[in-house]
Design an enzyme around this catalytic site. Structure first.
Site, mmCIF file in Angstrom:
data_model
loop_
_atom_site.group_PDB
_atom_site.id
_atom_site.type_symbol
_atom_site.label_atom_id
_atom_site.label_comp_id
_atom_site.label_asym_id
_atom_site.label_seq_id
_atom_site.Cartn_x
_atom_site.Cartn_y
_atom_site.Cartn_z
ATOM 1 N N HIS A 9 0.839 -1.209 0.000
ATOM 2 C CA HIS A 9 0.000 0.000 0.000
ATOM 3 C C HIS A 9 0.865 1.247 0.000
ATOM 4 O O HIS A 9 1.882 1.312 0.682
ATOM 5 C CB HIS A 9 -1.003 -0.001 1.153
ATOM 6 C CG HIS A 9 -0.402 0.034 2.538
ATOM 7 N ND1 HIS A 9 -0.128 1.209 3.192
ATOM 8 C CD2 HIS A 9 -0.062 -0.968 3.391
ATOM 9 C CE1 HIS A 9 0.372 0.931 4.398
ATOM 10 N NE2 HIS A 9 0.428 -0.382 4.537
ATOM 11 N N ASP B 163 -0.297 4.386 0.621
ATOM 12 C CA ASP B 163 -0.711 5.453 1.528
ATOM 13 C C ASP B 163 -0.029 5.239 2.878
ATOM 14 O O ASP B 163 0.534 4.165 3.134
ATOM 15 C CB ASP B 163 -2.240 5.455 1.702
ATOM 16 C CG ASP B 163 -2.752 4.172 2.356
ATOM 17 O OD1 ASP B 163 -2.210 3.088 2.039
ATOM 18 O OD2 ASP B 163 -3.683 4.244 3.175
ATOM 19 N N GLU C 23 -5.084 1.632 2.456
ATOM 20 C CA GLU C 23 -4.952 0.604 3.486
ATOM 21 C C GLU C 23 -5.093 1.166 4.889
ATOM 22 O O GLU C 23 -5.753 0.571 5.744
ATOM 23 C CB GLU C 23 -3.591 -0.104 3.354
ATOM 24 C CG GLU C 23 -3.533 -1.461 4.067
ATOM 25 C CD GLU C 23 -3.156 -1.388 5.540
ATOM 26 O OE1 GLU C 23 -3.401 -2.370 6.258
ATOM 27 O OE2 GLU C 23 -2.627 -0.346 5.989
ATOM 28 N N ASP D 9 4.099 -6.449 4.577
ATOM 29 C CA ASP D 9 3.463 -5.333 5.288
ATOM 30 C C ASP D 9 3.316 -5.654 6.780
ATOM 31 O O ASP D 9 2.395 -5.202 7.430
ATOM 32 C CB ASP D 9 2.090 -5.037 4.650
ATOM 33 C CG ASP D 9 1.457 -3.756 5.192
ATOM 34 O OD1 ASP D 9 2.198 -2.896 5.699
ATOM 35 O OD2 ASP D 9 0.224 -3.632 5.106
HETATM 36 ZN ZN LIG Z 1 0.865 -1.342 6.391
HETATM 37 ZN ZN LIG Z 2 -0.122 0.637 8.665
#
Ligand SMILES: [Zn+2]
Ligand SMILES: [Zn+2]
Ligand SMILES: [Zn+2]
Ligand SMILES: [Zn+2]
Lengths: 481, 481
Positions: free
Chosen positions: B98, B100, B166, B199
């Site tokens: 992601h 953002d 996200e 992530d």
């Molecule tokens: Zn993340």
């Molecule tokens: Zn995060």
């Protein structure tokens, strides 16, 4: 000795001008809790002092100093002390009232402008302060006016103590009362035989009452702390002792659903009611239905009327108010709060005192918390407290008020105790060592702190007669007591 | 088959330019949760698409529609889908990330401007998004750059799915994934053999890990209502059933101080750990001390390491988050709240599902509430939920990641499950029916959502090698699987 007929006739004949007087008072938005309106409280004080002076009362304004509100410093509105009559053959009655009011804005839901007294077809006099507490103060002014106009001697010596900060904690007043009382014969309250306060309400909308008791309060904050910061429940849930879990557990040990207080020693301090007392509660013109109407739901703890009424007036109660530090918003936040504080308070009745209650609560919470075997830490604070108050309701001042009620309303009053507190009552009782009588003018549905606050015209006019007649009944006693 | 030496050499030699790439990305404040910065998220998306195109990736922006945030309507940032390689002889790996980031302001307590990447003497690359999730995305770009510059063929076909929402609930992404998956051979994810998401984080700051499980969630709101409005505890305390008392009592029945879930049937759904599993937890390079360091206090529920780690990764947990509708401020307010809602959630593990948990909670709360004999009313709502996810950690994709870790870090990875959730993981697993691997780049102390978020330079550079090497290990498998 009831009041002379010409007195009561005068009151009836001048009802319109008395309503005008109340309208003038309501038109001054003397909201003590709002900075921008503080000057209106001063204006109200001056208006009141002017009225008293015109009616022959000698007054003095007492500067109560400054205080801080919402981060800004303000001058406190003055206490207005008044004096009329000095006859050694008469009893001396001290009257208390407050000339400030609660905040009010049309946008809160008022049907009419709160600071314009409106008379409804049904006899309601609607406006902020109409019943709390400008109506009763005007009642005393009306009594003075009638005597002046009719050339009648007052049956008692009167002293007045009016404050402008009651709705904002009565700042400065306690010190004033104590210091005046300490001056003894040289103080403003020298020779006072009893105190009369008209700043509470009938239980219902039907039956006049005399109030002889108020509950006290012990307010607690119990804090459970663990992690150094708020944690994410995904990452930490299941690995650490969570403060909320511990706090909720100890809070759940304080009181049962039906109101039974679980802190050992608290309920036990209060003696059971006598048969006479029980009968008094049974006779009170106040029902479970009245309580449920006021609460807006059928949630009374019992179907036994005396039990429910004693729950409000005669027994302590424990309420859980909330939690500081936890998630309180709408929606779904998955936080483990690092430190949470439960707020709860116990309403106290004689012979309980906050000083006796605190160690019981402290010890019990520590005991319950100890059982958890948690690694979190708990602290208990007593945020504030006040002693309960109870007067002898067979005292001559109450007897006088009873006779006055019978004379004006044609019926005996109910004898009530209130669940809340009016701290100045205790201050007067303790500082002056005399009986204090709470003699309400308004009805239970007046909505003192709500929108559309009202005082019924009949309560205002008959209430004025009641206050005057009470003085005559006290005067009658003073001849032989 | 480890990556060719010239690949890893290229990564080492271009470390400075890779850091510059990360600095460029961090300099775009693509905060999805703040309206005024929404345009920066679009700018970030375009920047990312430009990089992909330059590196030979075919892309398409997918419009995800509009949404409402803080009462205003906003265009959702696009998903950026990418495609490079189409060889039928190679495996196809889908990469998610992601672009953002979380909000960040210097005034929150950052030592440096959050949107200027700063390299500390200690090798920390400090800036918002450095580790979450721009660092890992740049890692993939670095891998692509190395191959293009060196004229190397990629060992696998790659598909990319990058989103810009996200940190604000991944709005629109689930629908996109499901609809692309439903298109089968005509969809963008046609032929995908496995998914790799970078992530999340190492457990500690020492040991690389592969993550094969995430807990799910069932979030509840239990509301107890009684009076029609808030009541004054002086007037009503002792006369009515108080909603707070009932709520606190039922909330206290949910979980014990040590975390034991008291809702019958919930804990029982989870099978006990196998011996092999227990050994895995014992071997994990993560200690009770690490957990207590992260929590900032010595509050672990046990001194048994495996038990505490399983509390986070392998068992459900129940946390009480707060109460809506009660007094939550500082100070001492004597209110009896009319309606109060307790918020709590249960972290779920396989085979639990929110659908199975909800009726157990509902039934138990009703049972406990029934015992109170109160006249208040209770309702239970399931505010939201998500299934737990667990992958086969012996799948070839995990095997490839293990070999890659050994090649790059010289040690076997820890196998971890996370206590929280990354909902898109489950969506990929269920929509595409393939294995999903969580392959973290950063360390447990990176402070993903905190001030001074960082990614260590060594994690960035070795992590880039790891991502590339992982592709080679997958490629090696694809020859014979
Ligand atoms: Zn993340
Ligand atoms: Zn995060
Ligand atoms: Zn009042
Ligand atoms: Zn008031």
């Amino acid at each position: 000795m009831p009041a002379p007929t010409k007195f009561t006739t005068y009151i009836d004949e001048h009802a319109d001008s008395f309503i005008k007087r109340l309208a003038e008072a309501v038109a001054i938005p003397s909201v003590s809790g709002e900075g921008p309106r503080r000057k209106e409280v001063f204006r109200m004080g001056s208006w009141l002092e002017g009225q008293l002076n015109t009616l022959g009362v000698k007054t003095k304004q007492v500067d109560l100093g400054k205080h801080t509100m919402d981060g800004q410093e303000y001058q406190l509105p003055p206490a207005i002390l008044g004096k009329i009559g000095d006859s050694p053959n008469k009893k001396t009655v001290l009257i208390y009232g407050h000339y400030d009011v609660q905040p009010a804005n049309k946008s809160d839901g008022w049907d009419t402008d709160p600071f314009t007294l409106v008379e409804g077809d049904d006899g309601r006099l609607i406006g902020r302060g109409s019943t709390d507490d400008k109506g009763p103060i005007m009642g005393w002014l009306n009594v003075l006016e009638a005597h002046k106009a009719l050339g009648l001697d007052l049956p008692v010596n009167l002293r007045f103590c009016f404050e402008g900060m009651e709705e904002s904690g009565s700042e400065g007043l306690d010190d004033l009362i104590k210091s005046e009382a300490a001056k003894g014969k040289d103080g403003w309250f020298a020779g006072v035989d009893c105190v009369c306060i008209s700043d509470n309400y009938w239980l219902n909308s039907r039956t006049p009452c005399l109030t002889y008791g108020l509950r006290g309060l012990a307010y607690f904050k119990v804090t459970v702390s663990g992690p150094a910061r708020d944690l994410h429940s995904g990452v930490f849930g299941g690995t650490v002792f969570e403060p909320m879990t511990d706090l909720i557990t100890v809070m759940s040990k304080l009181v049962k659903s039906d109101g039974t207080i679980l802190v050992p020693g608290v309920a036990e301090m209060v003696p059971p009611p006598t048969k006479e007392e029980l009968e008094m509660y049974d006779k009170l013109d106040y029902s479970i239905e009245d309580i449920e109407d006021a609460a807006g739901a059928s949630i009374a703890v019992s179907s036994d009327k005396a039990k429910v009424l004693m729950g409000r007036m005669r027994y302590p109660s424990l309420s859980l108010h909330g939690i500081e530090g936890a998630f309180y918003g709408a929606g779904a936040k998955t936080v483990i709060p690092a430190s949470v504080s439960g707020k709860f308070s116990i309403r106290l009745v004689p012979p309980q005192t906050p000083e006796q209650i605190e160690p019981l609560v402290q010890k019990y919470l520590e005991f319950e918390f100890g059982k958890l075997n948690t690694k979190n830490k708990m602290t208990v604070e007593n945020l504030h407290g006040g002693k309960p108050w109870m007067a002898d309701h067979k005292h001559w001042s109450f007897e006088a008020a009873k006779k006055a009620t019978e004379a004006v309303y044609g019926r005996a009053p109910d004898y009530t105790r209130e669940g809340g507190s009016i701290p100045v009552t205790l201050t007067f009782a303790e500082s002056l060592g005399v009986n204090v009588l709470l003699l309400p003018m308004g009805r239970g549905d007046d909505g003192a702190h709500s929108t559309n606050e009202k005082l019924d015209k009949s309560n205002y006019i008959e209430g004025t007669k009641l206050l005057g007649t009470y003085l005559y009944e006290v005067g009658a006693i003073s001849q032989n007591a």
